[in-house]
Motif scaffolding. Sequence first.
Motif, PDB file in Angstrom:
ATOM      1  N   ASN A 220      36.918  47.456  47.404  1.00 22.48           N
ATOM      2  CA  ASN A 220      36.166  46.616  47.218  1.00 22.48           C
ATOM      3  C   ASN A 220      36.163  44.610  47.121  1.00 22.48           C
ATOM      4  O   ASN A 220      36.611  43.890  47.485  1.00 22.48           O
ATOM      5  CB  ASN A 220      35.224  46.549  48.010  1.00 22.48           C
ATOM      6  CG  ASN A 220      34.344  48.744  48.756  1.00 22.48           C
ATOM      7  OD1 ASN A 220      35.202  48.100  49.746  1.00 22.48           O
ATOM      8  ND2 ASN A 220      33.590  48.600  49.129  1.00 22.48           N
TER       9      ASN A 220
ATOM     10  N   LEU B 228      31.389  42.935  53.353  1.00 24.82           N
ATOM     11  CA  LEU B 228      32.178  42.491  52.818  1.00 24.82           C
ATOM     12  C   LEU B 228      32.394  40.749  52.978  1.00 24.82           C
ATOM     13  O   LEU B 228      32.215  40.385  51.728  1.00 24.82           O
ATOM     14  CB  LEU B 228      33.728  43.291  52.413  1.00 24.82           C
ATOM     15  CG  LEU B 228      33.697  44.665  51.886  1.00 24.82           C
ATOM     16  CD1 LEU B 228      34.422  45.211  52.185  1.00 24.82           C
ATOM     17  CD2 LEU B 228      32.617  45.178  50.250  1.00 24.82           C
TER      18      LEU B 228
ATOM     19  N   LYS C 215      29.927  50.292  49.900  1.00 26.46           N
ATOM     20  CA  LYS C 215      30.361  48.177  50.083  1.00 26.46           C
ATOM     21  C   LYS C 215      30.324  47.847  48.860  1.00 26.46           C
ATOM     22  O   LYS C 215      30.814  46.577  48.164  1.00 26.46           O
ATOM     23  CB  LYS C 215      28.713  47.740  50.752  1.00 26.46           C
ATOM     24  CG  LYS C 215      29.106  47.789  53.014  1.00 26.46           C
ATOM     25  CD  LYS C 215      29.983  47.756  53.240  1.00 26.46           C
ATOM     26  CE  LYS C 215      30.494  48.313  54.375  1.00 26.46           C
ATOM     27  NZ  LYS C 215      28.863  48.176  55.114  1.00 26.46           N
TER      28      LYS C 215
ATOM     29  N   THR D 163      31.181  46.950  44.829  1.00 27.95           N
ATOM     30  CA  THR D 163      32.260  45.989  44.072  1.00 27.95           C
ATOM     31  C   THR D 163      32.314  46.167  42.638  1.00 27.95           C
ATOM     32  O   THR D 163      31.349  47.805  42.331  1.00 27.95           O
ATOM     33  CB  THR D 163      32.119  44.591  43.982  1.00 27.95           C
ATOM     34  OG1 THR D 163      30.362  44.657  43.239  1.00 27.95           O
ATOM     35  CG2 THR D 163      31.505  44.043  45.826  1.00 27.95           C
TER      36      THR D 163
END
Lengths: 302, 275
Positions: free
Chosen positions: B68, B140, B222, B224
């Motif tokens: 991601n 994203l 999702k 990071t």
Amino acid sequence: MSQASNPTQQRTFAQQIRKNYIGWLFIILSVLGISLFYFYPMVQALLLSLQSGMGSTLEYVGLDNYVRLFNDPTFITALTNTILYLLIQVPVMIVLALIFSVLLNDPTLKFKGFFRTAIFLPAVTSLVAYAVIFKYLFGNDGLVNDFLLSMNLISQPLNWLSDPFLAKITIIIAITWRWTGYNMIFYLSALQNVDKSMYEAAKIDGASAVQQFFFITIPLLKPIILFTSIVSTIGTLQLFDEVMNITSGGPGNATMTISMYIYNLSFEYTPDFGYAATVSYVILILVVILSFIQFKVAGDRD
Amino acid sequence: MKQLKRVFTYLFLSVAAIVSIFPFLWMLVSMTNKSVDVTAGRLIPGTHFIENLNNLLDQTQIGTALWNSFLIAVITTVLTLLIGSLAGYGFEIYRSKGKDIVFNILILSMMIPFAAIMIPLYRLFGQISADAPLIGLDTLAAAFLPTIITAFFIFFFRQNTKMFARELVEAGRIDGLSEWGIFFRIYMPTMKTTYAAAAIIAFMNSWNNYLWPLVVLQSPNKQTIPLLISNLGAGYTPDYGVIMTAIVIATLPTALVFFLMQRHFVAGMMGSVKG
């Protein structure tokens, strides 16, 4: 003669218009993007700051939120902390960065590349990653205490993270570690453009190294010092990642910053977007005022 | 006296260098040690790296988080450079009074702190979620869209465009290139160093971005890298060896990007400092 030149002139004029029109095309995406992602939200935040309520049910309350600010002890603490970080950290960091850059600009110094890279290294770390590392380094049984104990500088471990005063110091040390080298690079780049003959002339006139620093280096670097101090001021006013990951704003609210308070008001406590927006306008106003003062103090021609 | 000053200089710089480097060495060493050894302050490399790595892979979705972050950073860098350089070029080459005013207004946005616009942005993405699920909350795209157009890069490219020889624009026009052709076929290749410096800054900013992704991304898949590390660090019984391994993995890409492109970085920065 005039008949012959007319069509050419017209063509240039048409070309001018075309070029001007294409010129706007080059910048249109940026204009739209910045309007949508900066200016539009700013207006929205102003409108929001006049509303109050839990979650998505908001109603206009006039200036109530602004009145609430002055009676909100958490806000006052967050504001005081943020300004304290700013007043201590930014000058310390800029002076340190200036000293490093002047020392490293000396052509006769050995291992320049090594020192430069080493001092810049912290700037490549992610704020979250280094914050987590600092949290462990400054823990009760962390390496900082181990080191201070072994040097006999302290007799028992210091509560770096749970003492209100020391927790603030920890945050200040952490930010200074992360950003000094970053600022140093700007000064080094600027120093490399400085005409060496000025220093030689000063040396012949008998100026000491300290005098050269204050009367040649500082005035020459003034624009870039102004630039870095404004950028650092804006950065410090927005301090979030470090505080969130080193102390979570604690102990109590001892290290809380305005940005963290806005985050808590919006996403941790029962959400009050209206009041959070009001607090966020305080940062905006501070940035504008402080940048203005810095410009005035620096007395920049532009 | 002079000798003494020299000694002091080296001493001072050495202490600064050690303080700067030490946390890096510590995380590298700790990556190879057991959690208890890390808390005990062990400074000698151990043999637990593979074990830490396996635990990291088992306990977290670090692969997903890396992917991601990588995806977001690459897309952000490409779009930031393209849009920023188009604008910087546009403002410098096609000068007019109107554009100068627009430029100054855009520059003002640099003064807007992110916290001041975070909530309206969050609501904006919330509102479009239903109609545009691909760029709404918890996507994203939402994590990078507000970051790709910044006054900083417009300013940066405009400053550097001052060093670009205008004769090349004229030469391109005489050769029959379109205005876009001049930009893509002459300007871009000529300004490689500027693009490299901007790429380093954009990539690092994006890779390390924390607050906005924290606000906008909710699903675990999702996440990071900064979000993952923050969560690991906030755990009640943290496995320090595992966390250090994650931190090293998170730091490697930006450190590599920087060191591979260091020369371009300094050269590119000089252009913008000169003014």
